[in-house]
Design a protein around this motif. Structure first.
Motif, PDB file in Angstrom:
ATOM      1  N   ASP A 160       1.065  -1.079   0.105  1.00 31.64           N
ATOM      2  CA  ASP A 160       0.143  -0.125   0.062  1.00 31.64           C
ATOM      3  C   ASP A 160       0.889   1.198  -0.082  1.00 31.64           C
ATOM      4  OD1 ASP A 160      -1.672   2.162   0.396  1.00 31.64           O
ATOM      5  OD2 ASP A 160      -2.613   1.071   2.183  1.00 31.64           O
ATOM      6  N   ARG A 163       0.605   3.894   2.803  1.00 28.52           N
ATOM      7  CA  ARG A 163       1.150   3.770   4.365  1.00 28.52           C
ATOM      8  C   ARG A 163       2.509   4.230   4.407  1.00 28.52           C
ATOM      9  NH1 ARG A 163      -0.863   0.275   7.931  1.00 28.52           N
ATOM     10  NH2 ARG A 163      -2.616  -1.171   7.381  1.00 28.52           N
ATOM     11  N   ALA A 164       2.590   4.393   5.948  1.00 27.21           N
ATOM     12  CA  ALA A 164       3.988   5.262   6.277  1.00 27.21           C
ATOM     13  C   ALA A 164       5.044   3.925   5.958  1.00 27.21           C
ATOM     14  CB  ALA A 164       4.007   5.541   7.663  1.00 27.21           C
ATOM     15  N   HIS A 167       5.792   1.491   8.577  1.00 31.50           N
ATOM     16  CA  HIS A 167       4.762   0.195   8.591  1.00 31.50           C
ATOM     17  C   HIS A 167       5.548  -0.920   7.899  1.00 31.50           C
ATOM     18  CE1 HIS A 167       1.600  -2.168   8.324  1.00 31.50           C
ATOM     19  NE2 HIS A 167       1.676  -2.551   7.066  1.00 31.50           N
ATOM     20  N   TYR A 168       6.506  -0.689   6.971  1.00 37.38           N
ATOM     21  CA  TYR A 168       7.175  -1.978   6.264  1.00 37.38           C
ATOM     22  C   TYR A 168       8.493  -1.873   6.944  1.00 37.38           C
ATOM     23  CZ  TYR A 168       3.217  -1.834   3.176  1.00 37.38           C
ATOM     24  OH  TYR A 168       1.924  -1.408   2.584  1.00 37.38           O
ATOM     25  N   PRO A 170       9.882  -0.891  10.464  1.00 36.22           N
ATOM     26  CA  PRO A 170       9.980  -0.129  11.502  1.00 36.22           C
ATOM     27  C   PRO A 170      11.365   0.148  11.964  1.00 36.22           C
ATOM     28  CG  PRO A 170       9.494  -2.516  11.768  1.00 36.22           C
ATOM     29  CD  PRO A 170       9.504  -2.292  10.051  1.00 36.22           C
ATOM     30  N   LYS A 173      11.930   3.987  12.576  1.00 38.16           N
ATOM     31  CA  LYS A 173      11.424   4.735  13.526  1.00 38.16           C
ATOM     32  C   LYS A 173      12.473   5.703  14.245  1.00 38.16           C
ATOM     33  CE  LYS A 173       7.348   1.909  14.724  1.00 38.16           C
ATOM     34  NZ  LYS A 173       6.761   1.096  15.582  1.00 38.16           N
ATOM     35  N   GLU A 178      10.654   8.731   9.087  1.00 39.24           N
ATOM     36  CA  GLU A 178       9.322   8.360  10.080  1.00 39.24           C
ATOM     37  C   GLU A 178       7.950   8.594   9.614  1.00 39.24           C
ATOM     38  OE1 GLU A 178       8.610   7.483  14.883  1.00 39.24           O
ATOM     39  OE2 GLU A 178       9.971   9.123  14.112  1.00 39.24           O
ATOM     40  N   ASP A 179       7.890   9.999   9.211  1.00 39.91           N
ATOM     41  CA  ASP A 179       6.454  10.325   8.949  1.00 39.91           C
ATOM     42  C   ASP A 179       6.085  10.361   7.463  1.00 39.91           C
ATOM     43  OD1 ASP A 179       5.948  10.929  11.652  1.00 39.91           O
ATOM     44  OD2 ASP A 179       6.995  12.657  11.511  1.00 39.91           O
ATOM     45  N   THR A 181       5.243   8.567   3.916  1.00 39.21           N
ATOM     46  CA  THR A 181       4.690   7.600   3.143  1.00 39.21           C
ATOM     47  C   THR A 181       5.708   6.874   1.961  1.00 39.21           C
ATOM     48  OG1 THR A 181       3.592   8.626   1.460  1.00 39.21           O
ATOM     49  CG2 THR A 181       2.433   8.528   3.453  1.00 39.21           C
TER      50      THR A 181
END
Length: 426
Positions: A160, A163-164, A167-168, A170, A173, A178-179, A181
């Motif tokens: 997707d 998505r950030a 998400h895929y 991590p 982070k 981090e923010d 997509t």
């Protein structure tokens, strides 16, 4: 007795689960590196523009790489021919009109060009001792291939783009990514900050992690993720088109994560085995078989044109098989308000009306709207869907991306060819 390092290199393809007949890890060609050193060309400087005429057709030999073989049961496809005298066309340089032959061969240091129109070969040439069967470094044209693999993952429901990225991945982070997509990565709108090394269009900590110029000189940089974790945000996310290699590298990592396979294997099974390629491709990598997703593909100019032909044919190959999702090509060509706005904030807006989306440029110049895959030093694949024209070229221009080179190629040579073929009613 073989060293432990050489044994590990030989065992690496098996350990990583590669199918030897399809994708195989190859180490640095040390004999070629030694031969080149006698001419003052080393792993440290092979990619300098002054050496490009000799090194770009041999780039993969300076680094480890993944060799992507041809399918054993598929015969390479030839095009029907309808030769056109394209080199006799004229276009302008700063001192007036010249033939395309002079502009390409003498002024742009072009090595090759293949032009298709409606599935027919209308022109091809190979200069500078470069042959039709030789692969050539495609530089950032590679980025578009990484994006094509992402588009297939999207069509399969595995990825997707909204998505950030964390998400895929991590492990990013707390970093500048981090923010952002995945789509913002693909559009070069991540807002990430990179300080270029002197004389380069990249931070050499990243290329060192990729063993681009020999073994990494940074002990803490052994892969792209090591480098990405050091970066911070420095622009509003999603607002500015800022062309940075690390965005593509992370897009490639996302694709590998959702597919559970390396990019080289995905290229072989999802694209290379389906285009009727005539030669193997070679994807440069580091010692760990981590390919350079933003600039390491080596392929022939003819095979590059075959990929363009599939895009021109709405993603379908000559056997009627879907290779590239039609929805991806349509969205790419239509653009959206976000990428149009971001383009206006970037330096390339001075060249043409257009946008950068999903690792492709879409340009509107002199009445021609076309998709462009672009690499420094003159690596180009242009697709004009309306006329079903494909122009693939490889070069060894001595500078990376000077404005004059871009103006000659995109405002002069390509429109001249497209204008000529528009008059051909066959």
């Amino acid at each position: 007795m073989k060293s432990i390092a050489s044994i590990l290199l030989l065992a690496l393809p098996l350990a990583l689960g590669y199918q030897a007949q399809a994708v195989e890890f190859k180490p640095v060609d040390n004999a070629f590196v030694q031969q080149s050193a006698a001419f003052g060309v080393t792993q440290d400087n092979w990619d300098h523009g002054a050496h490009a005429a000799a090194t770009f057709p041999n780039a993969y030999r300076f680094t480890p790489h993944m060799e992507i073989s041809l399918p054993v049961d598929v015969k390479p496809r030839e095009w029907p021919k309808r030769p056109q005298a394209l080199l006799q066309l004229t276009a302008a340089d700063l001192d007036g009109e010249h033939s395309l032959e002079v502009l390409l061969r003498d002024r742009l240091k072009n090595h090759s060009m293949v032009v298709l129109n409606k599935g027919v070969l209308v022109h091809q040439h190979f200069w500078n001792g470069y042959g039709a069967e030789q692969t050539h470094l495609q530089m950032s044209v590679t980025k578009s291939f990484t994006s094509l693999l992402a588009s297939i993952a999207v069509a399969q429901g595995k990825l997707d783009m909204d998505r950030a990225i964390i998400h895929y991945l991590p492990e990013l982070k707390g970093t500048g990514f981090e923010d952002a997509t995945v789509q913002e990565l693909a559009d070069m709108r991540s807002g990430i900050g990179v300080k270029f090394s002197e004389g380069k269009l990249w931070d050499d900590r990243m290329t060192e992690a990729q063993d681009w110029n020999g073994d990494s000189k940074y002990p803490d940089m052994r892969g792209v993720m090591d480098y990405a974790k050091t970066l911070d945000n420095h622009r509003p996310i999603g607002k500015v088109y800022d062309y940075l290699d690390v965005n593509t590298e992370l897009l490639g990592k996302v694709v590998e994560k959702v597919q559970g396979q390396p990019l080289s294997e995905l290229l072989e099974s999802q694209i290379w085995s389906k285009i009727g390629a005539q030669q193997p491709a070679r994807w440069m990598s580091n010692r760990n078989a981590e390919v350079v997703a933003s600039g390491g593909l080596n392929m022939t100019t003819r095979d590059l044109a075959k990929v363009g032909e599939i895009i021109a044919n709405k993603g379908v190959n000559q056997q009627g098989e879907r290779v590239i999702p039609a929805e991806f090509i349509d969205a790419l060509f239509q653009g959206d308000d976000k990428v149009r706005f971001a383009w206006q904030q970037g330096k390339e807006s001075a060249l043409a009306t257009g946008w950068y989306k999903d690792q492709f440029r879409v340009l509107d110049i002199k009445g021609h709207k076309f998709i462009a895959m672009v690499g420094i030093h003159g690596q180009i694949l242009v697709i004009e869907p309306k006329s079903q024209t494909v122009i693939a070229m490889n070069s060894g221009f001595g500078d990376m991306e000077p404005p004059r080179m871009a103006i000659l190629i995109f405002q002069q040579i390509i429109p001249a060819i497209l204008d000529k073929l528009a008059l051909d009613k066959v």
